[in-house]
Design a protein around this motif. Structure first.
Motif, PDB file in Angstrom:
ATOM      1  N   ASP A 256       0.831  -1.201   0.000  1.00  0.00           N
ATOM      2  CA  ASP A 256       0.000   0.000   0.000  1.00  0.00           C
ATOM      3  C   ASP A 256       0.872   1.260   0.000  1.00  0.00           C
ATOM      4  O   ASP A 256       2.028   1.262   0.453  1.00  0.00           O
ATOM      5  CB  ASP A 256      -0.931   0.016   1.221  1.00  0.00           C
TER       6      ASP A 256
ATOM      7  N   ARG B 113      -4.439  -1.411  -7.338  1.00  0.00           N
ATOM      8  CA  ARG B 113      -4.278  -0.774  -6.029  1.00  0.00           C
ATOM      9  C   ARG B 113      -2.819  -0.438  -5.747  1.00  0.00           C
ATOM     10  O   ARG B 113      -2.522   0.541  -5.055  1.00  0.00           O
ATOM     11  CB  ARG B 113      -4.829  -1.708  -4.953  1.00  0.00           C
ATOM     12  N   PHE B 114      -1.894  -1.247  -6.268  1.00  0.00           N
ATOM     13  CA  PHE B 114      -0.479  -1.089  -5.945  1.00  0.00           C
ATOM     14  C   PHE B 114       0.339  -0.472  -7.083  1.00  0.00           C
ATOM     15  O   PHE B 114       1.565  -0.447  -7.033  1.00  0.00           O
ATOM     16  CB  PHE B 114       0.117  -2.443  -5.547  1.00  0.00           C
TER      17      PHE B 114
END
Length: 234
Positions: free
Chosen positions: A83, A113-114
């Motif tokens: 994250d 997300r990453f």
């Protein structure tokens, strides 16, 4: 005493989410034979527009410098997950081996997300050590697989010579109020069942081996009362 045994733990606040009063943190573990193990690296040096709710403080490199350490002095970076606020400075530690759960690293390759932190965590394969599940990294330091927050998230259990067992829940349990077997489903967690299972796993661990200290990943009230670098736990 084993020469690799854990000797000391330092806590560092490297940023915050001001709107929510949430601290963003990293940890440094030192061993009896002088190894330096960093757990997470905090926010990127320059925060892009997508991360506007985050605010840098004294970053991990500055904080390490305050106790005489440079990036090249870090032997290992334990990456709990990729994250934005946990993997933002990974690429600065060019001499370190990165330790991450295989499930997380493989998921991150195609998980948007990453993507923001990919230039940081996507290091040469020879510098990445992939582990599968709970792993004793060295005497007094265990990685605990705690998927839920994200696939392949890992928490850390330390056994310090004076303080005793210390559990770093990281984002498996970010706030003390969530350390319960009755974790409510807030309707926003993609894997609420995984979060409950990992929380129960950590509760079982603490019951089995009573931890002197359980440090939650982003709990401002708890953080205010903890020793922070240059003070530490031995």
């Amino acid at each position: 005493m084993n020469q690799h045994a854990v000797k000391r733990l330092y806590l560092m606040q490297v940023g915050s989410m001001p709107e929510y009063g949430i601290p963003l943190v990293c940890y440094l573990v030192q061993t009896e034979d002088g190894r330096n193990i960093l757990i997470d690296t905090g926010l990127p040096e320059v925060i892009p527009v997508e991360g506007a709710e985050f605010e840098n403080g004294q970053d991990v490199i500055q904080q390490l410098a305050s106790i005489g350490l440079a990036p090249d002095d870090i032997d290992t970076v334990i990456s709990t997950h990729y994250d934005f606020d946990h993997a933002g400075r990974h690429a600065a530690f060019t001499k370190a081996e990165y330790v991450v759960q295989r499930a997380h690293h493989l998921d991150a390759a195609s998980n948007p997300r990453f993507a923001l932190t990919r230039p940081e965590w996507d290091q040469p394969a020879e510098r990445i050590r992939l582990v599968d599940g709970d792993t004793e990294l060295l005497p007094g330091l265990e990685l605990i697989e705690t998927s839920g927050h994200v696939p392949g998230h890992q928490s850390v259990l330390l056994r310090l010579p004076t303080t005793g067992p210390v559990l770093l829940t990281i984002d498996a349990v970010p706030f003390a109020e969530g350390f319960t077997r009755d974790v409510p489903d807030d309707g926003q967690t993609p894997d609420a069942e995984g979060v409950r299972a990992s929380t129960a796993k950590l509760l079982d661990l603490v019951e089995r081996e009573p931890a002197t200290l359980v440090i939650f990943g982003h709990d401002a009230a708890q953080w205010a009362g903890l020793k922070q670098l240059p003070d530490g736990y031995g």
